[in-house]
Design an enzyme around this catalytic site. Structure first.
Site, PDB file in Angstrom:
ATOM      1  N   CYS A 337      35.641  48.540  28.424  1.00 31.52           N
ATOM      2  CA  CYS A 337      34.235  48.537  28.032  1.00 31.52           C
ATOM      3  C   CYS A 337      33.808  49.638  27.063  1.00 31.52           C
ATOM      4  CB  CYS A 337      33.317  48.525  29.246  1.00 31.52           C
ATOM      5  SG  CYS A 337      34.095  48.803  30.820  1.00 31.52           S
ATOM      6  N   ARG A 366      45.875  50.878  35.741  1.00 35.45           N
ATOM      7  CA  ARG A 366      45.182  51.416  36.901  1.00 35.45           C
ATOM      8  C   ARG A 366      46.221  51.875  37.900  1.00 35.45           C
ATOM      9  NH1 ARG A 366      40.371  46.891  37.652  1.00 35.45           N
ATOM     10  NH2 ARG A 366      39.621  47.056  35.508  1.00 35.45           N
ATOM     11  N   GLN A 384      43.519  42.220  30.705  1.00 35.91           N
ATOM     12  CA  GLN A 384      42.316  41.481  31.085  1.00 35.91           C
ATOM     13  C   GLN A 384      41.913  40.572  29.947  1.00 35.91           C
ATOM     14  OE1 GLN A 384      39.721  44.895  31.901  1.00 35.91           O
ATOM     15  NE2 GLN A 384      39.505  44.070  33.963  1.00 35.91           N
ATOM     16  N   ASP A 386      39.116  40.033  28.600  1.00 32.55           N
ATOM     17  CA  ASP A 386      37.854  40.744  28.752  1.00 32.55           C
ATOM     18  C   ASP A 386      36.856  40.366  27.662  1.00 32.55           C
ATOM     19  OD1 ASP A 386      36.259  42.490  30.062  1.00 32.55           O
ATOM     20  OD2 ASP A 386      37.393  44.295  29.540  1.00 32.55           O
ATOM     21  N   HIS A 388      32.619  41.683  26.392  1.00 32.90           N
ATOM     22  CA  HIS A 388      31.350  42.355  26.685  1.00 32.90           C
ATOM     23  C   HIS A 388      30.275  41.765  25.808  1.00 32.90           C
ATOM     24  CE1 HIS A 388      34.360  45.123  28.268  1.00 32.90           C
ATOM     25  NE2 HIS A 388      33.483  45.285  29.215  1.00 32.90           N
ATOM     26  N   LYS A 468      26.884  41.239  40.378  1.00 29.58           N
ATOM     27  CA  LYS A 468      27.947  40.445  39.755  1.00 29.58           C
ATOM     28  C   LYS A 468      28.129  39.093  40.437  1.00 29.58           C
ATOM     29  CE  LYS A 468      31.606  42.353  42.636  1.00 29.58           C
ATOM     30  NZ  LYS A 468      32.996  42.740  42.759  1.00 29.58           N
ATOM     31  N   HIS A 514      29.738  42.321  31.462  1.00 29.85           N
ATOM     32  CA  HIS A 514      31.200  42.353  31.451  1.00 29.85           C
ATOM     33  C   HIS A 514      31.647  41.032  32.048  1.00 29.85           C
ATOM     34  CE1 HIS A 514      31.324  46.931  31.863  1.00 29.85           C
ATOM     35  NE2 HIS A 514      30.083  46.635  32.109  1.00 29.85           N
TER      36      HIS A 514
END
Length: 643
Positions: A337, A366, A384, A386, A388, A468, A514
RNA sequence: GCCGGCGUAGCUCAGGGGUUAGAGCAGCGGAUUCGUAAUCCGCAGGUCAGGGGUUCAAAUCCCCUCGCCGGCUCCA
């Protein structure tokens, strides 16, 4: 008092007696009596009485064996029988808790040394003896004081601890034979109702899940009303084992995780890499269509970035430790992000530009504790899918709806048509104002409602920065997997102080969404492998067609056909070895190749091919052109949707 | 991270103090030319996860480390 049991009848019950007293009456007109009941959305059993209830009449919904709640009664009793067996064999053992679960039951038990496989067998034998005795269960209400005395005598320290945490004045205990347990219920009538039971495994579990507490031994088992159901369940476990993506990943040469490289770090082997590449290409194509802009960002950034983003405050323990070079400190990224915020911030943004959607197949790292790593499903480095989205408050609902559209399309393409949806709301610790949280939660719910999607609320389970939606997809074995997540974020825009210029020439703060559709490519591939049992649909199969020759005589014809198929864009392998056809078919079958093209003298003479599908269907005298045309259709990602 | 189990050939697994560690599959060489799920013969392949210890002798017993598996916890 009057007891009405739906579809069964009305009965007069002496409030000092339990529902059991009605059994003789019911048995007169019904062969099968219920296992238990639902009352006010709570499960209650025959042992229940209504002595403290004021109302004159109540209505109960009966639960029969066929209702899925029935197993809960049975398994709860099974857990007690397990505990009884352990106490008989190991009198010094101390009992923790023993609930029924989705698939079975367990009991957490403290003992001076771990239980072994042999102990487990002994316990199971004892359990079967207890079941044979058909011990009736009994329920009793005690005052807390009485209960404390009782469990003190029994030296059940953990039960005493539980007792202290129960707010009610009175507690219930259940007895069977000489076994007594503190328990809310519900239970079946007799230990004899357990027709099939099996202990499955044993492992350590912290008391109350807290690692500061002592470790108990958790014995897992499952129980059913019939031997057939137990067998079906055990068969299912076998099937799950067969589909294990770690096993299939090795057999099909998809990926590997190597000791010499590091735990939780995935190597994609050529065949797995092809699948991943196809999915990634499809993903990028779709995101372009849906108004996203693709970006790429580094795997590492200055530590200060993570300070500003708040990751060092909230996420540090999951991050790989810092590294210092030329007096500057860097850290591997656990999320994408902050980078996308810098993309946003390349210039002054106008309200007219919004929403802006950046997407990236971003690889993050991670640090997961060694004990939790699991194949592709839980790793330390993953990519990911991902994105945004930066939008205005008034665009939030619409954007969320669009994200849902995309999620559902993606899941469908990969064969997932059923899911559970959870909306997680404001937790105790949160940033932003409650008003804006409410608005965001509303927007999430409305977006789901717009799509006619049902959801459950997970109260207080939101991330600190916003509410979320999580989607859990159901695979062919009925298992649920968390992949997609859609999160509203008020925090990062604030922390990085990003703005847009409104119609009135004033600065406003955009909201960030996200979202990940597939979650992580690693996990998603793991789920896909298990869902398809390694037999991927044509469009993502690493090898789509295998050309097999029957004898050496047709090798050159085989070469010609293979080349023609490759030229059409298919992924083709050949097996021209000097082996018997049956052998080559067996190998191709084990490799789960969707189509085998088999060529012998006959095919060569008539200039046709013979096709064998993965399912074992045989098609003779096929023209290459027809085959290619059919496969071109099947090679489309949405081929199955149009069927 | 914690608890328990496990780690032997590329893979699946035997061997659990006593010569030179085995099998099947895969690989390599040869024979066979075969019609829809395993043709036959031969060859090669090992620091028994790594390190330390006990012993005349360790794959085998003990300790440490690493990794894997099943859980606890967390999550993409």
């Amino acid at each position: 008092m009057k007891i009405k049991i739906k579809n069964i009848g009305e009965f007069e019950l002496d409030p000092s007696l339990s529902l059991k007293s009605l059994i003789p009456e019911i048995k007169k007109s019904f062969k099968e009596i219920p296992i238990g009941f639902k009352y006010n959305n709570e499960l209650i059993d025959w042992h229940h009485s209504f002595s403290n209830l004021n109302s004159e009449s109540i209505e109960l919904e009966p639960i029969f064996k066929k209702n899925k709640e029935a197993l809960y009664f049975l398994r709860h009793t099974a857990a007690h029988v397990l505990a009884q067996a352990v106490k008989e064999l190991f009198p010094e053992a101390k009992l923790g808790i023993g609930p029924a679960t989705e698939e079975g039951f367990y009991y957490d038990i403290y003992y001076k040394h771990p239980f072994t496989e042999e102990d487990l067998q002994k316990i199971e034998k004892k359990i079967k003896e207890i079941i044979k005795k058909k011990l009736p269960l009994e329920r009793e209400k005690l005052s807390k004081e009485e209960a404390k005395k009782l469990f003190q005598e029994l030296k059940e320290d953990f039960k005493l601890e539980l007792l202290n945490e129960i707010p009610d004045e009175k507690v219930s205990i259940y007895k069977q034979g000489n076994f007594i347990d503190l328990c809310k219920g519900p239970h079946v009538l007799s230990t004899g109702d357990i027709k099939a039971i099996k202990l499955l495994s044993i492992s350590g579990a912290y008391w109350k899940g807290n690692e500061k507490n002592p470790m108990l031994w958790r014995i897992y088992g499952t129980a059913f009303f019939s031997k057939e159901e137990l067998k079906a369940y055990l068969d299912r476990l076998e099937e799950i084992k067969k589909r294990d993506h770690r096993k299939l990943g090795k057999e099909l040469e998809l990926f590997t995780i190597e000791e010499g490289i590091g735990p939780g770090l995935v190597i994609w082997l050529p065949k797995g890499a092809i699948i991943r590449n196809i999915i990634e290409n499809f993903w990028i194509e779709q995101h372009n269509k849906y108004g996203y802009q693709l970006v790429y960002t580094p795997h590492i950034a200055l530590r200060d970035l993570w300070r500003i983003s708040g990751h060092l405050d909230f996420y540090a323990e999951n991050m790989f430790p810092p590294m210092e070079l030329e007096n500057r400190v860097y850290q591997l990224k656990p999320m994408n992000c902050p980078f996308h915020i810098y993309v946003y911030n390349q210039k002054r943004r106008s309200y007219r530009e919004l929403p802006i959607r950046y997407c990236e197949l971003g690889t993050v790292y991670r640090f997961e504790r060694s004990g939790v790593l699991h194949g592709l499903l839980r790793v330390r480095g993953f990519t990911q899918d991902d994105a945004h989205i930066f939008c205005r408050e008034d665009q939030l609902e619409d954007e969320l709806t669009k994200v849902l559209d995309l999620v559902i399309y993606f899941l469908k393409v990969f064969g997932f048509n059923e899911y559970k949806i959870f909306v997680s709301t404001r937790p105790d610790k949160f940033v932003g104002s409650p008003e804006i949280w409410d608005k965001a939660e509303d927007a999430l719910k409305k977006a789901l409602e717009n799509k006619g999607l049902e959801y459950e609320i997970d109260p207080g389970e939101g991330v600190f920065y916003g509410p979320k939606i999580d989607l859990k997809i159901k695979d062919v074995l009925g298992r649920f997997w968390q992949c997609s997540t859609i999160q509203v974020d008020f925090n990062l825009p604030e922390r990085f102080n990003i703005v847009y210029v409104g119609e009135d020439n004033k600065f406003y703060r955009p909201i960030m969404i996200h979202r990940a559709l597939l979650g992580s490519l690693e996990r998603f591939l793991g789920v896909l492998i298990e869902n398809y049992a390694g037999a991927f649909p044509f469009w993502i199969s690493p090898v789509q067609i295998k050309v097999l020759t029957i004898t050496d005589r047709t090798v050159s014809y085989g070469e010609k056909i293979a080349q023609a198929l490759i030229k059409e864009g298919f992924r083709v392998e050949t097996d021209f070895r000097n082996e018997k056809l049956n052998y080559k078919i067996r190998i191709a079958q084990q490799e789960k190749v969707p189509y085998m093209v088999i060529l012998g003298d006959k095919e060569e003479q008539e200039e046709v091919i013979s096709v064998r599908t993965r399912k074992g269907e045989v098609l003779n005298n096929i023209k290459l052109r027809d085959f290619v045309n059919q496969l071109k259709k099947e090679n489309q990602p949405d081929f199955l949707l149009n069927e």
